[in-house]
Design a protein around this motif. Sequence first.
Motif, mmCIF file in Angstrom:
data_model
loop_
_atom_site.group_PDB
_atom_site.id
_atom_site.type_symbol
_atom_site.label_atom_id
_atom_site.label_comp_id
_atom_site.label_asym_id
_atom_site.label_seq_id
_atom_site.Cartn_x
_atom_site.Cartn_y
_atom_site.Cartn_z
ATOM 1 N N TRP A 96 0.807 -1.228 0.000
ATOM 2 C CA TRP A 96 0.000 0.000 0.000
ATOM 3 C C TRP A 96 0.840 1.278 0.000
ATOM 4 N N TRP A 97 2.089 1.205 0.427
ATOM 5 C CA TRP A 97 2.962 2.376 0.469
ATOM 6 C C TRP A 97 3.971 2.205 -0.651
ATOM 7 N N ASN B 235 2.801 10.479 0.852
ATOM 8 C CA ASN B 235 2.237 9.350 0.100
ATOM 9 C C ASN B 235 1.863 8.209 1.040
ATOM 10 N N ARG C 262 -1.405 9.227 2.756
ATOM 11 C CA ARG C 262 -2.566 9.085 1.859
ATOM 12 C C ARG C 262 -2.925 7.618 1.643
ATOM 13 N N ALA C 263 -1.910 6.784 1.484
ATOM 14 C CA ALA C 263 -2.166 5.359 1.250
ATOM 15 C C ALA C 263 -2.760 4.699 2.489
ATOM 16 N N LYS D 15 -4.496 6.167 4.859
ATOM 17 C CA LYS D 15 -5.871 6.681 4.972
ATOM 18 C C LYS D 15 -6.798 5.938 4.012
ATOM 19 N N SER D 16 -6.317 5.706 2.803
ATOM 20 C CA SER D 16 -7.120 5.017 1.801
ATOM 21 C C SER D 16 -7.462 3.585 2.223
ATOM 22 N N ILE D 17 -6.485 2.842 2.746
ATOM 23 C CA ILE D 17 -6.800 1.462 3.144
ATOM 24 C C ILE D 17 -7.676 1.441 4.379
ATOM 25 N N GLU E 169 -9.987 3.494 4.914
ATOM 26 C CA GLU E 169 -11.322 3.780 4.402
ATOM 27 C C GLU E 169 -11.867 2.640 3.563
ATOM 28 N N LYS F 176 -10.475 1.495 0.741
ATOM 29 C CA LYS F 176 -10.250 1.732 -0.691
ATOM 30 C C LYS F 176 -8.921 1.152 -1.127
ATOM 31 N N GLU F 177 -8.594 -0.047 -0.629
ATOM 32 C CA GLU F 177 -7.316 -0.675 -0.969
ATOM 33 C C GLU F 177 -7.254 -0.942 -2.458
ATOM 34 N N SER F 178 -6.044 -0.756 -2.993
ATOM 35 C CA SER F 178 -5.870 -0.998 -4.437
ATOM 36 C C SER F 178 -5.419 -2.409 -4.705
#
Length: 143
Positions: free
Chosen positions: A19-20, A129, A132-133, A135-137, A139, A141-143
């Motif tokens: 994720w990072w 970065n 942000r990553a 925070k995204s996971i 939430e 919203k993992e990629s």
Amino acid sequence: YPIEKVWEKLINIEAWPSWWGEFKQASIKNAGETLQEGSIVECAVKGGLPYTLRFTMETKSIQPPKFMQFRITGDLQGDYRWVLDSRAGGTAVTAYWDCGTPKPIMNISVQLPFVKGVLERNHSELMANGYRALKSILEGKES
């Protein structure tokens, strides 16, 4: 986000590269081991500049879910720690880097204001970065 949820993501250090993006490697030396005091983590990090830093993090202290500290050796040397603090509405996470480099060329070149500024911006962007990553996971919203 609750402190336990944030801690769960940060303590899972081998997942950082997933994720990072700047973390190209974060692997605990003893396969199958979970991060604990005494763990050795091999890391490779590449920011926006054309080089990769390789270093080892030795886990010095873990106090779930609030604190973890590492001794850094390799291309970086010093201490690194995460401090988590529950706050109304979430968790504050602070990363402290107290590191330098053993490479004479970097130590000399950082004395030049332009070079120092470039290195500081590169580190700031790498950390932003990561924020942000994370925070995204958190939430979902993992990629």
